[in-house]
Design an enzyme around this catalytic site. Structure first.
Site, mmCIF file in Angstrom:
data_model
loop_
_atom_site.group_PDB
_atom_site.id
_atom_site.type_symbol
_atom_site.label_atom_id
_atom_site.label_comp_id
_atom_site.label_asym_id
_atom_site.label_seq_id
_atom_site.Cartn_x
_atom_site.Cartn_y
_atom_site.Cartn_z
ATOM 1 N N SER A 24 -30.513 -16.076 19.301
ATOM 2 C CA SER A 24 -29.290 -15.491 19.790
ATOM 3 C C SER A 24 -29.703 -14.481 20.325
ATOM 4 O O SER A 24 -30.106 -13.526 19.200
ATOM 5 C CB SER A 24 -28.009 -15.303 18.975
ATOM 6 O OG SER A 24 -27.574 -14.907 19.732
ATOM 7 N N GLY A 25 -29.501 -13.602 21.849
ATOM 8 C CA GLY A 25 -30.165 -11.835 21.642
ATOM 9 C C GLY A 25 -31.433 -11.660 22.190
ATOM 10 O O GLY A 25 -31.799 -10.976 22.672
ATOM 11 N N THR A 64 -30.822 -15.412 28.697
ATOM 12 C CA THR A 64 -30.017 -16.048 30.163
ATOM 13 C C THR A 64 -30.313 -14.826 30.693
ATOM 14 O O THR A 64 -30.227 -14.647 32.131
ATOM 15 C CB THR A 64 -28.048 -15.670 29.961
ATOM 16 O OG1 THR A 64 -27.814 -16.301 28.743
ATOM 17 C CG2 THR A 64 -27.248 -15.357 30.420
ATOM 18 N N ASN A 118 -25.163 -10.703 20.228
ATOM 19 C CA ASN A 118 -25.618 -9.982 21.055
ATOM 20 C C ASN A 118 -24.172 -9.591 21.936
ATOM 21 O O ASN A 118 -23.129 -10.379 21.720
ATOM 22 C CB ASN A 118 -26.206 -11.649 21.816
ATOM 23 C CG ASN A 118 -26.434 -10.941 23.509
ATOM 24 O OD1 ASN A 118 -26.693 -10.580 24.146
ATOM 25 N ND2 ASN A 118 -27.047 -12.667 23.415
ATOM 26 N N SER A 172 -23.506 -13.083 24.286
ATOM 27 C CA SER A 172 -23.630 -14.015 23.848
ATOM 28 C C SER A 172 -23.501 -15.158 24.734
ATOM 29 O O SER A 172 -21.507 -15.570 24.587
ATOM 30 C CB SER A 172 -23.554 -14.103 22.564
ATOM 31 O OG SER A 172 -24.053 -15.357 22.002
ATOM 32 N N SER A 173 -24.760 -16.196 24.727
ATOM 33 C CA SER A 173 -23.589 -17.151 25.570
ATOM 34 C C SER A 173 -22.857 -18.414 24.429
ATOM 35 O O SER A 173 -23.771 -19.009 23.604
ATOM 36 C CB SER A 173 -24.730 -18.033 26.127
ATOM 37 O OG SER A 173 -25.650 -17.322 27.087
ATOM 38 N N GLY A 204 -28.672 -19.994 21.777
ATOM 39 C CA GLY A 204 -30.390 -19.747 20.757
ATOM 40 C C GLY A 204 -29.371 -19.703 19.461
ATOM 41 O O GLY A 204 -28.617 -19.385 18.853
ATOM 42 N N GLU A 250 -28.897 -19.428 15.172
ATOM 43 C CA GLU A 250 -27.658 -18.474 14.679
ATOM 44 C C GLU A 250 -27.817 -18.907 13.065
ATOM 45 O O GLU A 250 -27.324 -20.052 13.482
ATOM 46 C CB GLU A 250 -26.272 -18.646 15.416
ATOM 47 C CG GLU A 250 -26.054 -17.781 16.956
ATOM 48 C CD GLU A 250 -24.771 -18.345 17.383
ATOM 49 O OE1 GLU A 250 -24.478 -17.195 18.744
ATOM 50 O OE2 GLU A 250 -23.753 -19.239 16.809
HETATM 51 P P1 ATP Z 1 -27.937 -16.148 23.354
HETATM 52 O O1 ATP Z 1 -28.579 -17.226 22.916
HETATM 53 O O2 ATP Z 1 -26.718 -15.171 22.110
HETATM 54 O O3 ATP Z 1 -26.915 -16.272 24.411
HETATM 55 P P2 ATP Z 1 -29.554 -14.813 24.831
HETATM 56 O O4 ATP Z 1 -30.852 -15.185 24.893
HETATM 57 O O5 ATP Z 1 -29.092 -15.076 26.082
HETATM 58 O O6 ATP Z 1 -28.205 -14.602 23.501
HETATM 59 P P3 ATP Z 1 -29.532 -12.270 26.989
HETATM 60 O O7 ATP Z 1 -28.041 -12.088 27.123
HETATM 61 O O8 ATP Z 1 -30.785 -12.631 27.800
HETATM 62 O O9 ATP Z 1 -29.556 -13.180 24.999
HETATM 63 O O10 ATP Z 1 -30.203 -10.692 26.139
HETATM 64 C C1 ATP Z 1 -29.555 -10.300 25.769
HETATM 65 C C2 ATP Z 1 -29.307 -8.745 25.674
HETATM 66 O O11 ATP Z 1 -30.632 -8.596 25.632
HETATM 67 C C3 ATP Z 1 -29.309 -8.618 27.486
HETATM 68 O O12 ATP Z 1 -27.630 -8.117 27.436
HETATM 69 C C4 ATP Z 1 -29.919 -7.208 27.888
HETATM 70 O O13 ATP Z 1 -28.892 -6.182 27.491
HETATM 71 C C5 ATP Z 1 -31.000 -7.653 26.532
HETATM 72 N N1 ATP Z 1 -31.742 -7.950 27.617
HETATM 73 C C6 ATP Z 1 -32.641 -9.171 27.527
HETATM 74 N N2 ATP Z 1 -34.145 -9.345 28.771
HETATM 75 C C7 ATP Z 1 -33.820 -8.264 29.259
HETATM 76 C C8 ATP Z 1 -34.893 -7.773 30.179
HETATM 77 N N3 ATP Z 1 -35.958 -8.659 30.439
HETATM 78 N N4 ATP Z 1 -34.835 -6.471 30.402
HETATM 79 C C9 ATP Z 1 -34.020 -5.461 29.538
HETATM 80 N N5 ATP Z 1 -32.868 -5.957 29.205
HETATM 81 C C10 ATP Z 1 -32.885 -7.467 28.251
HETATM 82 MG MG MG Z 2 -27.257 -16.382 26.530
#
Ligand code: ATP
Ligand code: MG
Length: 702
Positions: A107-108, A112, A154, A157-158, A383, A385
């Site tokens: 997660s994070g 996404t 996050n 977070s999705s 992701g 957790e």
């Molecule tokens: P979850 O499992 O909780 O959904 P996730 O893997 O989908 O987590 P994201 O929401 O994609 O995580 O990323 C978390 C945060 O990290 C984003 O909101 C953004 O602030 C930052 N981030 C992620 N990827 C990038 C990137 N390529 N460039 C800049 N910031 C990023």
């Molecule tokens: Mg996500």
């Protein structure tokens, strides 16, 4: 092999010495130079920068269009490009034309964000400027508003998983289909400390006109029980909340949600929040009644229900035996549970309806020849957790991640090494940690974490504690299951591929049953709000939505087939069983496509830029099997075409039109192209992943 200076190796598989320490050092050095992307052979590792590094500008997007991988530094756009190219040529290792991009990480870690960037680049590659493409780009912000929330891990977070299939014809995108997995509905009624409800509830307060809020009887956000931890970001960042609301409404309009539909959506959301304000008390005879009638009236007004019926629903249990109905008074706690169940049902069904509606609006036109439609699927789930308190939702989320890790292992290690054996290729096995025992612990029949939960959920006297006792008994000898020392506790732990997680089974049975109080559907059907009616019955006059009806008749069909199989349980499937089914459908879908892998890594636990926590990253590299993956990519043969296919494609390099499609013919080609380090098996040629680029280069020179 030439040695390059630290941080300059684009592909970990080309490092001279493969050890955990050297991989970590290379990744750390690269990260410090803002090189967040690195290859491991054909797999992309992406480390979340937590800052805007200007890596996705128009000129960078152009730089990656229609290129070979070796032409550019590692990037998500290269993965998008290679999947798009493979879709058109069908020239893939797996021989499959459809593509899937599997994005994993905790997660994070950035799944996404990566998903959105890949979709954006794929749309760029199509070069079209069609309305459909613009609609597809709006789907993510739309779904995020309703399905994402701020958590400790996050800020966005999705709280659901999704698989987006982009449908192509003639290299142009013609439609999209989204499958959703298990929205965390419990968040609607409760959030852990420092966490929020779904974004949409806050957007609503920040973005709706005052008049609209009045019409929906909305008061100040801090009043609402379901926004338990207060209107945090509404206070600290009202402007960005307002902008997000405007973006959402813009997205709804662009994707094609009608104004009346949007009105109904906000009505349901306001109804859910106000529902949470209802307080139940009991009189001297211990009979439940609604304390504040004005709030009850408000809910009834917003949802267009009869308030007497609503009060009955909340205070009386109706049961049915031998065709007769019986009523009895709820206790205070039971009545509160009913209230919360209604709120969760409204929100959950609204979310499913949105996904369905998006699918209808973005479906490819029916007159396209179905057989010629190809697709690229992008998987973005929730992701792994491990929170302070882990419940049934975390069981499902972590199980999904186990399943994905298994899919990765199958592709990278199991299938590949089986082929070496079958084809008689000289090969020293690369060991890896197979997490099949964990999947069995969760999914096996008749005894597993989910199977025992279903058994206990159907058993009238079952309780969360009897469930834990059954697990303690049945898994006494399972190394991955750890029972707690306190016999009265509902806790148990599981050693996941990604580490040990302690779960608390309190509430598991209820969450798994997810039963709507008897009569709730009938009550909601009496609502004059079209959308409420639709999500509880599947019929609507205004928009003529058929998808829900289809789903319902499908459900009926599957129930019939269950009956045929002699299964006497005609109740609705439990949440666990539904999730298990949807995971197996997903894996089937992924198995039909040629996979591309993106491994997202989280650099630190504090959501900070420029901070790389060695220990934390090392743990992720270890549990994802990064070292073993790098080994197999270094030593193994990722490109394995059949003799016939190989000669057909590359035979021209020998200028011999009569080249035979066998071992001999292939060897002639390979020698002619000046390649080394390949192997020839019984039916296939075994090539390193970089050989394919070299062969394609040689073809271009013809
Ligand atoms: P979850 O499992 O909780 O959904 P996730 O893997 O989908 O987590 P994201 O929401 O994609 O995580 O990323 C978390 C945060 O990290 C984003 O909101 C953004 O602030 C930052 N981030 C992620 N990827 C990038 C990137 N390529 N460039 C800049 N910031 C990023
Ligand atoms: Mg996500």
């Amino acid at each position: 092999m030439t040695t390059t200076s630290p941080g300059e190796t684009d592909d970990l598989a080309s490092l001279p010495n493969l050890e955990e320490g050297s991989l970590l050092e290379e990744l750390r050095t690269r990260y410090a130079k803002n090189k967040i992307y690195t290859y491991v052979g054909d797999i992309l590792v992406a480390i979340n920068p937590y800052q805007d590094l200007e890596l996705y500008t128009k000129s960078i997007s152009d730089q990656y269009k229609g290129k070979r991988r070796a032409d550019n530094p590692p990037h998500l756009f290269a993965i998008a490009d290679s999947s798009y190219q493979s879709l058109q040529t069908g020239n893939t290792i797996s021989g499959k034309r459809n593509q899937c991009i599997v994005i994993s990480g905790e997660s994070g870690a950035g799944k996404t964000e990566s998903t959105k960037l890949i979709i954006k680049q794929l749309i760029e590659l199509c070069k079209g400027r069609s309305q459909l493409e613009q609609q597809i780009l709006q789907v993510n912000p739309l779904l995020e508003a309703f399905g994402n929330a701020q958590t400790v891990m996050n800020d966005n977070s999705s709280r659901f998983g999704k698989y987006i299939q982009l449908k192509f014809h003639d290299a142009k995108v013609k439609g999209a289909k989204i499958s959703e997995y298990l929205l965390e509905k419990s968040r609607v009624i409760f959030q852990n400390p420092k966490e929020e409800n779904f974004h949409i509830f806050y957007y609503m307060f920040a973005g709706l006109e005052e008049e609209k809020r009045k019409e929906l009887c909305l008061e100040l956000p801090e009043k609402y029980r379901y926004l338990g931890n207060g209107p945090c970001r509404l206070k600290t960042d009202p402007r960005s909340m307002k902008e997000s609301c405007e973006e959402l409404i813009n997205a709804l309009n662009l994707v094609g949600f009608l104004e009346e539909e949007q009105d109904d959506m906000f009505r349901i959301l306001a109804g859910v929040l106000t529902m949470g304000q209802i307080e139940i008390d009991t009189n001297e005879n211990d009979e439940a009644f609604v304390r504040d009638k004005e709030i009850l009236e408000n809910v009834a007004n917003i949802l267009e229900l009869d308030s007497t019926q609503l009060e009955k629903m909340l205070t009386f249990a109706v049961s049915r035996a031998s065709g007769e109905f019986f009523t009895r008074n709820y206790s205070k706690e039971q009545a509160h549970n009913v209230r919360d169940a209604l709120a969760k049902a409204l929100y959950g069904r609204l979310f499913s309806w949105i996904v369905n509606k998006v699918n209808q609006l973005l479906a490819p036109e029916e007159d396209l020849p179905q057989k010629e439609i190809t697709e690229i699927g992008i998987l973005d789930i929730f992701g792994f957790e491990n929170l302070g308190m882990n419940s049934f939702e975390q069981v499902c989320i972590n199980l999904a991640n186990e399943q994905l890790q298994h899919f990765f292992n199958q592709h990278i290690f199991t299938l590949e090494q089986m082929e070496y054996q079958d084809e008689g290729v000289d090969w020293t096995r690369v060991p890896f940690v197979n997490n099949q025992p964990l999947l069995d612990l969760f999914l096996a029949k008749p005894i597993s974490v989910l199977a025992l939960l279903d058994e206990e959920s159907l058993f009238p006297k079952g309780s969360d504690h009897s469930y834990v006792e059954k697990m303690n008994h049945n898994f006494a000898k399972n190394h991955h299951y750890i029972k707690t020392k306190v016999s009265t506790s509902n806790k148990f732990s599981i050693d996941h591929y990604a580490g040990r997680v302690e779960y608390d089974a309190t509430g598991f049975l209820e969450k798994n049953r997810d039963a709507l109080p008897l009569g709730a559907t009938q009550l909601f059907k009496t609502s004059t709000v079209d959308l409420i009616n639709l999500i509880f019955t599947g019929t609507i006059t205004r928009t003529g939505t058929l998808a829900l009806q289809n789903r319902i008749s499908k459900k009926k069909r599957s129930r019939k087939s269950l009956k045929k199989k002699g299964n006497t349980n005609q109740k609705k499937l439990t949440v666990g069983a539904q999730f298990k089914n949807s995971l197996s459908v997903l894996i089937e879908l992924l198995n039909l496509a040629n996979p591309h892998f993106v491994r997202c890594i989280k650099p630190n636990m504090t959501k900070e830029a420029k901070s790389f926590d060695d220990k934390f990253v090392k743990a992720q590299l270890r549990y994802t099997g990064m070292l073993e993956t790098t080994r197999i990519r270094k030593m193994g043969y990722a490109f394995r075409p059949k003799f016939g296919d190989f000669v057909q494609r590359y035979g021209v390099l020998t200028f011999n039109p009569r080249l035979s499609a066998n071992q001999f013919g292939c060897k002639v080609i390979l020698e002619k192209a000046g390649l080394t380090d390949w192997m020839v098996g019984k039916t296939k040629v075994f090539l390193k992943y970089y050989h394919q680029d070299k062969l394609e280069d040689a073809m271009k020179l013809l």
